[in-house]
Enzyme design. Structure first.
Site, short mmCIF file in Angstrom:
data_model
loop_
_atom_site.label_atom_id
_atom_site.label_comp_id
_atom_site.label_asym_id
_atom_site.label_seq_id
_atom_site.Cartn_x
_atom_site.Cartn_y
_atom_site.Cartn_z
N LYS A 8 48.59 29.39 41.11
CA LYS A 8 48.59 30.19 42.12
C LYS A 8 47.64 29.23 43.16
O LYS A 8 47.71 28.84 44.35
CB LYS A 8 47.56 31.25 41.80
CG LYS A 8 48.68 32.50 41.12
CD LYS A 8 48.10 33.55 41.06
CE LYS A 8 48.28 34.70 42.26
NZ LYS A 8 49.66 35.25 42.48
N TRP A 38 26.87 49.09 33.68
CA TRP A 38 28.19 49.64 34.21
C TRP A 38 29.29 49.68 33.26
O TRP A 38 30.17 50.59 33.15
CB TRP A 38 28.65 48.70 35.53
CG TRP A 38 29.77 47.53 35.10
CD1 TRP A 38 29.34 46.35 34.51
CD2 TRP A 38 31.06 47.46 34.99
NE1 TRP A 38 30.07 45.45 34.33
CE2 TRP A 38 31.15 46.48 34.54
CE3 TRP A 38 32.08 48.37 35.18
CZ2 TRP A 38 32.55 45.92 34.34
CZ3 TRP A 38 33.40 47.95 35.01
CH2 TRP A 38 33.79 46.48 34.62
N TYR A 51 41.44 42.05 36.62
CA TYR A 51 42.76 41.59 37.68
C TYR A 51 43.27 42.51 38.45
O TYR A 51 43.89 42.34 39.55
CB TYR A 51 43.83 40.87 36.61
CG TYR A 51 43.53 39.58 35.75
CD1 TYR A 51 43.15 38.52 36.43
CD2 TYR A 51 42.61 39.76 34.80
CE1 TYR A 51 42.70 37.36 36.29
CE2 TYR A 51 42.25 38.46 34.03
CZ TYR A 51 42.37 37.35 34.94
OH TYR A 51 41.64 36.25 34.35
N HIS A 87 24.48 49.97 41.00
CA HIS A 87 25.16 48.79 41.43
C HIS A 87 26.56 48.38 41.25
O HIS A 87 27.54 48.41 41.95
CB HIS A 87 24.26 47.57 41.65
CG HIS A 87 24.60 46.38 42.26
ND1 HIS A 87 24.97 46.26 43.57
CD2 HIS A 87 25.15 45.36 41.55
CE1 HIS A 87 25.66 44.99 43.66
NE2 HIS A 87 25.55 44.58 42.61
N GLU A 136 40.83 45.34 34.23
CA GLU A 136 40.21 45.69 35.52
C GLU A 136 39.81 44.50 36.45
O GLU A 136 39.95 44.66 37.51
CB GLU A 136 38.99 46.33 35.28
CG GLU A 136 37.89 46.78 36.44
CD GLU A 136 38.43 47.73 37.28
OE1 GLU A 136 39.40 48.45 37.10
OE2 GLU A 136 38.00 47.94 38.40
N HIS A 157 37.02 38.41 24.50
CA HIS A 157 36.16 37.45 25.23
C HIS A 157 34.56 37.85 25.38
O HIS A 157 33.62 37.33 26.00
CB HIS A 157 36.83 36.38 25.88
CG HIS A 157 37.10 36.80 27.15
ND1 HIS A 157 38.38 36.48 27.95
CD2 HIS A 157 36.43 37.94 28.12
CE1 HIS A 157 38.38 37.00 29.00
NE2 HIS A 157 37.28 37.94 29.11
N HIS A 158 34.71 39.27 25.89
CA HIS A 158 33.50 39.96 26.22
C HIS A 158 32.37 40.38 25.23
O HIS A 158 31.33 40.59 25.45
CB HIS A 158 33.74 41.24 27.19
CG HIS A 158 34.54 40.85 28.41
ND1 HIS A 158 33.87 40.51 30.02
CD2 HIS A 158 35.90 40.94 28.65
CE1 HIS A 158 34.89 40.35 30.74
NE2 HIS A 158 35.92 40.57 29.91
N SER A 212 41.87 59.20 40.64
CA SER A 212 42.13 58.94 42.17
C SER A 212 43.09 57.48 42.09
O SER A 212 44.06 57.31 42.59
CB SER A 212 40.75 58.68 42.79
OG SER A 212 41.29 57.97 44.05
N SER A 213 42.65 56.71 40.95
CA SER A 213 43.47 55.30 40.97
C SER A 213 44.77 55.45 40.59
O SER A 213 45.57 54.78 40.78
CB SER A 213 42.50 54.40 40.03
OG SER A 213 41.36 53.93 40.75
N ASP A 256 56.22 55.68 55.47
CA ASP A 256 55.02 56.17 54.94
C ASP A 256 54.81 55.92 53.50
O ASP A 256 55.78 55.49 52.71
CB ASP A 256 54.57 57.75 55.23
CG ASP A 256 53.27 57.99 55.26
OD1 ASP A 256 52.55 57.65 54.30
OD2 ASP A 256 52.89 58.40 56.19
N SER A 269 47.68 35.18 49.76
CA SER A 269 48.98 34.57 49.90
C SER A 269 49.64 34.85 51.46
O SER A 269 50.61 34.32 51.58
CB SER A 269 49.72 35.10 48.92
OG SER A 269 49.39 34.49 47.62
N HIS A 291 38.91 44.19 31.03
CA HIS A 291 39.54 42.97 31.43
C HIS A 291 40.72 43.00 32.31
O HIS A 291 40.45 42.43 33.53
CB HIS A 291 39.73 41.71 30.54
CG HIS A 291 39.63 40.57 30.84
ND1 HIS A 291 38.64 39.64 31.23
CD2 HIS A 291 40.74 39.68 31.46
CE1 HIS A 291 38.90 38.76 31.73
NE2 HIS A 291 40.01 38.58 31.82
N ARG A 334 20.03 38.72 31.67
CA ARG A 334 20.29 39.61 32.58
C ARG A 334 19.76 41.08 32.49
O ARG A 334 19.48 41.37 31.23
CB ARG A 334 21.78 39.73 33.00
CG ARG A 334 22.38 40.14 31.62
CD ARG A 334 24.01 40.07 31.63
NE ARG A 334 24.70 40.95 32.75
CZ ARG A 334 26.07 41.43 32.37
NH1 ARG A 334 26.56 41.10 31.53
NH2 ARG A 334 26.42 42.20 33.43
N THR A 365 46.80 31.11 36.78
CA THR A 365 45.70 30.88 37.82
C THR A 365 45.99 29.86 38.51
O THR A 365 45.67 29.74 39.61
CB THR A 365 44.39 31.38 37.18
OG1 THR A 365 44.50 32.62 36.38
CG2 THR A 365 43.50 31.60 38.49
#
Lengths: 33, 546
Positions: free
Chosen positions: B351, B162, B277, B97, B275, B322-323, B189-190, B126, B288, B273, B470, B348
């Protein structure tokens, strides 16, 4: 053969990506604690 | 740019507002996609709009696949005890998932937006590398197939989460190898997509489209693409080391051979991390565009938005631990990562302030894109606040791996990224299809999504605070009520998304014709310079902005 501006940009970015990929492996392969 | 043969119908779309120019559209008789029809058009296409469409449909398909796994997880958690799945299969569902939603659904959705919008917004014909663009997309179905097929290998899909932490990854069956290869392909790909996006934005802007005149969506993608180029190879390196640990006798992450499982966590979150953002920044970009359009005002604090986005991107590389406060790092390390994390709240906050200030004294209307943008604004901010709570070391040590964390990141990923994607879909659907969607059904989709989302995830804060861990398929009786509410919310949320599919299909098949600029306050080039529907080829002659 002259490289286009787009190709130069892409090669630079591709080099950075490859450097990060091989760099992180090489760091822990060669510099074992 | 593409291999479509030339013919003769020109469509001049003259600009109005701050620019003038015209898009010559050679849409030539032989249909789209180099003269191919049917499936070959889509396989061989080099057109940024076709590829954008492919990304978006692929993303929706993966959203459904990942969604079915979420339903399975919530079905099992509907009642205490083991109901339907054994714990191993439950772990496989949570793992797949997460991987499918992050790499298969959310990221491709925003790459789809980028493909459709960036060339149109900067006045380019293009993407810079049209064939590479085709390959970047067509890597994805193979990667997704590997992920899904891993369920059918001996031992099933990996049940490692994950995050793919060692040493579990070393112990898994061949499903882990398929997943590692899938991550490699997704990463490739990314990276290729990002190189394409950066090159397009830096080199192919129309004359007069200076960096500081670019729409915020383009800015956020430029910064995101740099993040991807820097972060994705690190993940690829981490899973490559996992692969060599599994099969080639290395012990990078295996303590038995002198390696360190915690090292994997450091490397993973150095990618992980940023990722967050990589997903959030394009979402900020969509918001925006939407909020000013429906406030009928220019974006408040444009320059500060650009600097805030850059600041978020830079700081995102120094907060990763922090993870992993609970791995046993020194107190000084904990303090550094705590304060660095808190600092991210400043840009943040800039924004969020700017979005609110854009609405201030604006002439607001609340069509579906604006509703999703407002939903984003409220709920993403809530997810940001719980992120601040979790950044505090002593609090996080209590809440690590509880449902509080699950609630937090779903407020960021679903109410943040997904709501933004929905806002973008409704916002640009008229431009993409040439037809208006059903506004009433769109609003139904919003309200059902909003209500069911909070039903699923708001209550999970309570479960987490009460200590429910979890990734566990069973729980004590005292957690039953909130879990039941959460599961009912999940089923409702899942069903509500079929409404989006219906709205989109109805729009394509029988929507009312859309005007060039259905949203009064929209002011970027795709609205001001291009007709609706957008021709297959745009800006073959560069527009010139005054």
């Amino acid at each position: 053969m002259a490289m286009s501006k787009n190709l130069k940009t892409a090669l630079l970015l591709g080099t950075i990506a490859l450097a990060f990929f091989f760099g992180i492996i090489a760091k822990y392969w060669l510099l074992r604690r | 740019m593409s291999s479509v043969p030339h013919a003769h119908d020109h469509d001049h779309a003259h600009g109005h507002d701050h620019a003038h120019g015209h898009g010559h559209d050679h849409d030539h008789g032989h249909g789209h996609g180099g003269g191919y029809g049917g499936i070959m058009r889509w396989i061989t296409t080099t057109n940024h709009k076709d590829i954008g469409t492919l990304y978006l449909w692929f993303s929706f398909t993966m959203f459904m696949v990942g969604g079915v796994m979420a339903m399975a997880i919530r079905l099992e958690l509907f009642s205490p005890g083991l109901q339907f799945f054994n714990p191993d299969l439950f772990n496989q569902f949570t793992t797949m998932h997460g991987l499918i939603m992050v790499f298969g659904a959310i990221m491709p959705a925003f790459v789809g937006f980028a493909n459709w919008q960036i060339p149109m917004m900067i006045g380019a014909p293009d993407m810079a590398f049209a064939r590479l663009n085709n390959w970047s997309f067509w890597l994805l179905p193979f990667a997704a197939s590997l992920l899904v097929l891993s369920f059918f290998t001996p031992g099933g899909a990996p049940g490692v989460g994950w995050t793919m932490y060692a040493p579990l990854t070393v112990q898994m069956g061949m499903g882990m190898d398929l997943t590692i290869f899938a991550v490699h392909i997704l990463g490739m790909s990314s990276i290729l997509g990002s190189i394409n996006i950066i090159t397009t934005i830096l080199n192919m802007r129309a004359p007069g489209m200076t960096l500081m005149r670019m729409p915020l969506f383009v800015w956020t993608w430029l910064i995101t693409a740099y993040l991807l180029v820097a972060a994705m190879p690190v993940l690829a390196g981490a899973v490559t080391m996992t692969l060599t640990d599994r099969h080639f006798g290395t012990t990078f992450f295996n303590a038995a051979g002198g390696g360190d499982p915690v090292l994997y966590q450091h490397i993973f979150w150095f990618f992980g991390h940023p990722e967050v953002y990589i997903i959030a920044l394009p979402a900020f970009g969509v918001i925006s565009q939407v909020i000013p359009a429906f406030s009928r005002k220019p974006l408040f604090g444009y320059a500060s938005m650009v600097y805030a986005t850059s600041a978020i991107a830079i700081i995102s590389f120094i907060v990763w631990a922090h993870h992993m406060y609970t791995v046993g790092m020194p107190v000084t390390g904990q303090l550094f990562f705590m304060y660095a994390t808190m600092i991210i709240a400043v840009p943040t906050g800039v924004k969020v302030f700017n979005w609110v200030a854009t609405m201030w004294k604006g002439s607001l209307t609340f069509e579906t894109p604006m509703l999703f943008a407002l939903g984003f604004l409220f709920l993403f901010t809530l997810g940001g606040f719980t992120g601040l709570v979790l950044s505090i070391v002593p609090v996080d040590i209590q809440l690590q791996d509880t449902y509080y964390v699950v609630a937090h990141f779903h407020y960021v990923m679903v109410a943040g990224a997904l709501f933004s994607a929905f806002a973008g879909i409704y916002f640009w659907l008229p431009k993409w299809t040439g037809k208006m969607y059903d506004e009433t059904l769109g609003k139904w989709h919003f309200w059902l999504t909003l209500i069911f989302f909070n039903m699923i995830f708001f209550v999970q804060h309570f479960l987490g605070l009460a200590g429910m861990p979890r990734r566990i398929p069973d729980y004590p009786l005292m957690f039953e009520t909130w879990n039941k509410i959460s599961s009912i919310g999940a089923f409702g949320f899942g069903l509500s998304q079929l409404l989006l599919l219906y709205v989109v299909l109805k729009c394509i098949r029988s929507g009312e014709p859309a005007p060039q600029k259905p949203w009064e306050g929209a002011d970027s080039l795709e609205w001001t310079h291009l007709p609706t529907p957008v021709p297959y080829h745009t800006f073959e002659t560069q527009p010139v902005l005054k």
